[in-house]
Every structure is written in C-alpha cells, then in structure tokens.
Design an enzyme around this catalytic site. Structure first.
Site, PDB file in Angstrom:
ATOM      1  N   CYS A  55      -4.322   1.133  43.072  1.00 40.29           N
ATOM      2  CA  CYS A  55      -5.301   2.132  42.915  1.00 40.29           C
ATOM      3  C   CYS A  55      -6.190   1.953  41.784  1.00 40.29           C
ATOM      4  O   CYS A  55      -5.954   1.493  40.811  1.00 40.29           O
ATOM      5  CB  CYS A  55      -4.195   3.437  42.371  1.00 40.29           C
TER       6      CYS A  55
ATOM      7  N   CYS B  14       0.876   7.454  31.153  1.00 38.30           N
ATOM      8  CA  CYS B  14       0.866   7.245  32.626  1.00 38.30           C
ATOM      9  C   CYS B  14      -0.182   6.311  33.081  1.00 38.30           C
ATOM     10  O   CYS B  14      -1.497   6.563  32.715  1.00 38.30           O
ATOM     11  CB  CYS B  14       0.757   8.640  33.331  1.00 38.30           C
TER      12      CYS B  14
ATOM     13  N   CYS C 278      -5.647   2.876  37.943  1.00 36.78           N
ATOM     14  CA  CYS C 278      -4.422   2.556  37.485  1.00 36.78           C
ATOM     15  C   CYS C 278      -4.363   1.180  37.010  1.00 36.78           C
ATOM     16  O   CYS C 278      -4.618   0.260  37.583  1.00 36.78           O
ATOM     17  CB  CYS C 278      -3.397   2.724  38.410  1.00 36.78           C
TER      18      CYS C 278
ATOM     19  N   CYS D   6       2.288  -4.059  40.425  1.00 41.31           N
ATOM     20  CA  CYS D   6       2.443  -3.296  41.671  1.00 41.31           C
ATOM     21  C   CYS D   6       1.491  -3.479  42.600  1.00 41.31           C
ATOM     22  O   CYS D   6       0.306  -4.445  42.511  1.00 41.31           O
ATOM     23  CB  CYS D   6       1.914  -1.622  41.314  1.00 41.31           C
TER      24      CYS D   6
ATOM     25  N   CYS E  96      10.870   7.070  31.060  1.00 46.73           N
ATOM     26  CA  CYS E  96       9.985   6.664  32.235  1.00 46.73           C
ATOM     27  C   CYS E  96      10.161   5.425  32.612  1.00 46.73           C
ATOM     28  O   CYS E  96       9.982   4.586  31.629  1.00 46.73           O
ATOM     29  CB  CYS E  96       8.382   7.014  31.866  1.00 46.73           C
TER      30      CYS E  96
ATOM     31  N   GLU F 111       7.431  -2.448  31.007  1.00 50.07           N
ATOM     32  CA  GLU F 111       7.443  -1.253  30.096  1.00 50.07           C
ATOM     33  C   GLU F 111       8.214  -0.274  30.335  1.00 50.07           C
ATOM     34  O   GLU F 111       8.316   0.384  31.593  1.00 50.07           O
ATOM     35  CB  GLU F 111       5.947  -1.003  29.639  1.00 50.07           C
TER      36      GLU F 111
HETATM   37  N1  SAH Z   1       3.414   4.064  41.802  1.00 51.24           N
HETATM   38  C1  SAH Z   1       3.822   5.340  41.629  1.00 51.24           C
HETATM   39  C2  SAH Z   1       4.553   5.855  40.434  1.00 51.24           C
HETATM   40  C3  SAH Z   1       3.891   5.199  39.009  1.00 51.24           C
HETATM   41  S1  SAH Z   1       2.378   5.755  38.444  1.00 51.24           S
HETATM   42  C4  SAH Z   1       2.920   6.335  41.932  1.00 51.24           C
HETATM   43  O1  SAH Z   1       1.853   5.944  42.001  1.00 51.24           O
HETATM   44  O2  SAH Z   1       3.277   7.481  41.944  1.00 51.24           O
HETATM   45  C5  SAH Z   1       2.858   7.413  37.911  1.00 51.24           C
HETATM   46  C6  SAH Z   1       1.583   8.580  37.841  1.00 51.24           C
HETATM   47  O3  SAH Z   1       0.596   8.156  36.827  1.00 51.24           O
HETATM   48  C7  SAH Z   1       0.958   8.472  39.134  1.00 51.24           C
HETATM   49  O4  SAH Z   1       0.514   9.859  39.467  1.00 51.24           O
HETATM   50  C8  SAH Z   1      -0.313   7.623  39.074  1.00 51.24           C
HETATM   51  O5  SAH Z   1      -1.315   7.729  40.073  1.00 51.24           O
HETATM   52  C9  SAH Z   1      -0.563   8.123  37.619  1.00 51.24           C
HETATM   53  N2  SAH Z   1      -1.685   7.251  36.742  1.00 51.24           N
HETATM   54  C10 SAH Z   1      -1.888   5.961  37.213  1.00 51.24           C
HETATM   55  N3  SAH Z   1      -2.822   5.387  36.204  1.00 51.24           N
HETATM   56  C11 SAH Z   1      -3.331   6.757  35.624  1.00 51.24           C
HETATM   57  C12 SAH Z   1      -4.272   6.703  34.616  1.00 51.24           C
HETATM   58  N4  SAH Z   1      -5.071   5.849  34.103  1.00 51.24           N
HETATM   59  N5  SAH Z   1      -4.340   8.022  33.956  1.00 51.24           N
HETATM   60  C13 SAH Z   1      -3.570   9.023  34.340  1.00 51.24           C
HETATM   61  N6  SAH Z   1      -2.478   8.716  35.286  1.00 51.24           N
HETATM   62  C14 SAH Z   1      -2.460   7.603  35.895  1.00 51.24           C
HETATM   63 FE1  SF4 Z   2       0.991   1.228  41.736  1.00 46.04          FE
HETATM   64 FE2  SF4 Z   2      -0.624   2.342  39.991  1.00 46.04          FE
HETATM   65 FE3  SF4 Z   2      -1.063   2.905  42.234  1.00 46.04          FE
HETATM   66 FE4  SF4 Z   2       1.290   3.776  41.403  1.00 46.04          FE
HETATM   67  S1  SF4 Z   2      -0.579   4.497  40.782  1.00 46.04           S
HETATM   68  S2  SF4 Z   2       0.872   3.013  43.362  1.00 46.04           S
HETATM   69  S3  SF4 Z   2       1.691   2.041  40.059  1.00 46.04           S
HETATM   70  S4  SF4 Z   2      -1.303   0.955  41.532  1.00 46.04           S
END
Ligand code: SAH
Ligand code: SF4
Length: 395
Positions: A140, A370, A143, A136, A129, A116
């Site tokens: 996390c 995000c 996420c 991934c 973006c 996406e």
């Molecule tokens: N993997 C990288 C970049 C992609 S995520 C990283 O983790 O930095 C981009 C941002 O969105 C990151 O700061 C991530 O922690 C945040 N993010 C992920 N899931 C989210 C959610 N459900 N709500 C708000 N931010 C989120």
């Molecule tokens: Fe991967 Fe989501 Fe963690 Fe970013 S926030 S490192 S995309 S699992």
C-alpha cells in the site's frame, strides 16, 4: 505508466531456531497441540485433558513462565516439562513512552527480526495493537510497513506472546484465585493493526486469538478483538467462521482506479468483490458493525464526491467509518488532508446516518501511529522515486 505491485502472497519464511536445546515452546500451541505434547511426554490419555486445562491456566491466566510454580501438577510432571519444554515469548528490546501515554515496544523474535507493538491507553479501555508479520507483502503506497522488504509470518507464539509481553510490562497478571474483569483491565482490547496482513497469516492469527478469547486463557471477549484487513476476500468468511472477532477493512478509496494505487490488492479483489464479501459477513448487525478504515490523503481520496460515493457503496452494510488522518513518515508520497477537508468529509458521512469518528493520532512523537510501524533494522527505506513509481504517481 503504472507499475504492478506484487499482489500475491510471497512470504519468505526464515528458518527459525528452536529454543535452546531444541525444547518445545508451549506458548501458542492450541489445546489439541498441547494435549499431544503431553501425551508424547508420557501423560496418560485420560488425564491429558485435565492437565492441558491446568497448564493452560498457569500460562495464560496467571502468566507463569516457570514450571516449578505449577503447584497442582506432580513434581515428576513438572520436572519432565522443565526438561523438554519452555514457556517462551518474544523479548522486549526497547520501550518508548509518548507524551500522551502511548507505549511503543520493539520486540525481538527468533531469527533476530523485530516487530513493533503499541499500547494505547484511553479512559474507558486500553488497546494493544499487535503485529502479525514482520513487514508486509502488500505494498500500500501510503504505508511505511509496506516499504519494508523483509517479510516473514509470525508464529502463533509470537502473536499471543506480544499480548503476554504487554501484560508483563503493565504488570497485569491476576493473582490466582481472583477473577479479572474486562472492563477494568489496562489491556482490555486487541487490534490486529500493527505490521502485516493478518489474513495472509491466517492459521497463526486464528490460533493466537483463540487463546486471547479462551475463558481459561487471556479471557477477552471476541467483541474486544478487531482484525484489520486490506481486503483478502476469500479469508474474510473464514474470519467469521473460525475466529469470530470484529472486522475492520482498509477501504481508503471509492473508485477502483484510486484504490488500485493505494491498496494494490484491489487489483485482485476489487471494491465490488470486497463489498460482496462484507455483505455476506455473518453476524453482521448494528452491534457488530464492520469498521471501514479510511485514510485521509490530501486531494487523493478526500473530496465531497468521495464521501457521497462512499455512502452509496456501503449502503445496507451496518458500518462505522473510521477516518484516519494520514500519518506522515519520512519520504511518504502523500500529505495529510486539512482539518477542514476531513470535517467536511466526516459530516457528509455522519449525515447519511453512519458514525464517522476521526481517529486522533496517538504516539506521533514516537512514530507509533497506524502505518508508521517498521522495524528498526529495516529503516533504510526504498527511495522516494521507487515509492512514487509503485504508487503510480511518478511524473
Ligand atoms: N494490513 C492490515 C492491518 C495493518 S494496517 C490492513 O492494511 O488493514 C492498520 C491500518 O492503518 C490500515 O487501515 C492501514 O491502511 C492504515 N495505515 C497504514 N499506513 C497508514 C498511514 N501512514 N497513516 C494512516 N493510516 C495508515
Ligand atoms: Fe500491509 Fe500496510 Fe497495506 Fe496493511 S496497509 S496491507 S500493513 S502494506
């Protein structure tokens, strides 16, 4: 009981089919690789550099996909290129436009996988973006992308191809002979904040961003590109040296205990190791501050004590704290912090002298925010139980 989430890189690379007839895709090649391709096709060494510049401009500056349009190349070379090479970018499958103008594209890459891409228009800029991986490997717990099982690295062609695809959709290729201007562009900024951990796909991300920054390429200033990482410490220094873009870090917690659960890579490189790497980030200055991303999760990481601890931890680092109200997704094990808690948190940080913008959720109606990205083919989620177990919050 805590369940150890995988913290090593464990990328399944699905064999990729070459384009039709085994032709070479010129998109995503570095200048050096393109030079070698041309020499293999019979271009004389002393002409190769000039030809690289010409083809490069046709592809990235003017957005041409047909060798026949490259009128400053000889007819013979154009025919050779057409026979052996292609200019191929990922295919747009669907486009959704949110009430607020945000566009979410679903893009198909080789092997039938999907990623996406989100375009966010604002008054003074337009941000794309982009994704660096399908899924991934990191898990996390807040996420959505992290719940996707299938992972593969995107090629540099697939990464820069997302930018080219968006420029197609925005109809924003300049006319040869004119010069484009960063400030008036619809697509003026790139953030690597889509699917995937960009620093676990370092070389491809680097090569693609070099094209984005190249003065004869997409021509964006390196200060208009932000790479977001969950904290892959050894690659942070390389980011400064080899890419030179701005850095954002998914910080999200102020104690190792909480960060271990939210961002499991913390078990490998903890808060102290991460901060040490950030302090050493070259070019760190007030004009090139590091963005600390901080997702606001109700009663998990959003207390006043957290805010005070955060200020203490980042002392001495030119920083901006980007507060992200949690974007909920079906089955997510957390809730978004209340506006009250978010503002209290923001005020503490602001009073300590840091910018603390609260990110306005964009494209929520189309799940474009995000952390909500996840390819449609993989929507079947892990069970809630599984997610909670991995987050270490099972009862
Ligand atoms: N993997 C990288 C970049 C992609 S995520 C990283 O983790 O930095 C981009 C941002 O969105 C990151 O700061 C991530 O922690 C945040 N993010 C992920 N899931 C989210 C959610 N459900 N709500 C708000 N931010 C989120
Ligand atoms: Fe991967 Fe989501 Fe963690 Fe970013 S926030 S490192 S995309 S699992």
């Amino acid at each position: 009981m805590t369940v150890d989430a995988p913290i090593t890189q464990d990328v399944v690379t699905i064999p990729r089919k070459l384009p039709e007839g085994g032709k070479i895709n010129l998109v995503g090649q570095t200048r050096e690789q393109l030079r070698e391709t041309l020499i293999q096709l019979g271009t004389k060494e002393k002409q190769a550099k000039m030809r690289v510049g010409q083809i490069w401009q046709w592809i990235y500056q003017w957005g041409k996909r047909d060798f026949a349009d490259m009128t400053n190349l000889s007819k013979a070379l154009r025919a050779d290129l057409a026979e052996h090479c292609v200019i191929e970018i990922p295919e747009m499958i669907t486009k959704q436009v949110s009430e607020d103008g945000t566009r979410k594209y679903l893009v198909r890459i080789a092997g039938g996988h999907e990623v996406e891409v989100v375009y966010i228009p604002e008054t003074d800029r337009g941000t794309l973006c982009i994704s660096s991986q399908v899924g991934c490997t990191l898990t996390c717990s807040f996420c959505h992308t992290g719940t996707q099982k299938l992972v593969r690295n995107l090629t540099s062609a697939e990464i820069i191809g997302q930018v080219m695809m968006a420029r197609d959709d925005l109809d924003e290729w300049p006319v040869p002979g004119t010069r484009s201007d960063d400030r008036t562009r619809l697509l003026s900024n790139i953030v690597l904040m889509g699917m995937g951990e960009p620093l676990y796909n370092f070389e491809n991300v680097r090569d693609a961003m070099k094209i984005a920054m190249d003065p004869e390429g997409i021509q964006l200033s390196r200060r208009r590109i932000t790479l977001s990482t969950s904290g892959i410490v050894p690659e942070i220094i390389r980011t400064a040296d080899e890419i030179g873009c701005l850095l954002a870090v998914s910080f999200h917690a102020t104690t190792d205990e909480v960060r271990d659960k939210l961002v499991p890579i913390n078990k490998k490189w903890n808060i102290e190791a991460l901060l040490e790497a950030l302090r050493a980030y070259p070019r760190l200055s007030n004009s090139e501050r590091i963005t600390f991303e901080y997702v606001m999760l109700d009663r998990v990481n959003d207390s006043k004590e957290d805010a005070h601890r955060l200020v203490k931890l980042i002392k001495g680092i030119p920083a901006k704290i980007n507060l992200i109200p949690f974007n909920e997704w079906p089955g997510a094990p957390y809730k978004r912090s209340s506006n009250n808690r978010i503002h209290t948190f923001a005020d503490i940080i602001h009073d300590a002298g840091y910018a603390s913008p609260i990110r306005r959720p964009r494209g929520e109606d189309i799940m474009a925010a995000c952390g909500q990205l996840k390819s449609a083919t993989e929507r079947s989620r892990k069970s809630r139980k599984q997610i909670e177990a991995e987050a270490g919050i099972s009862s």
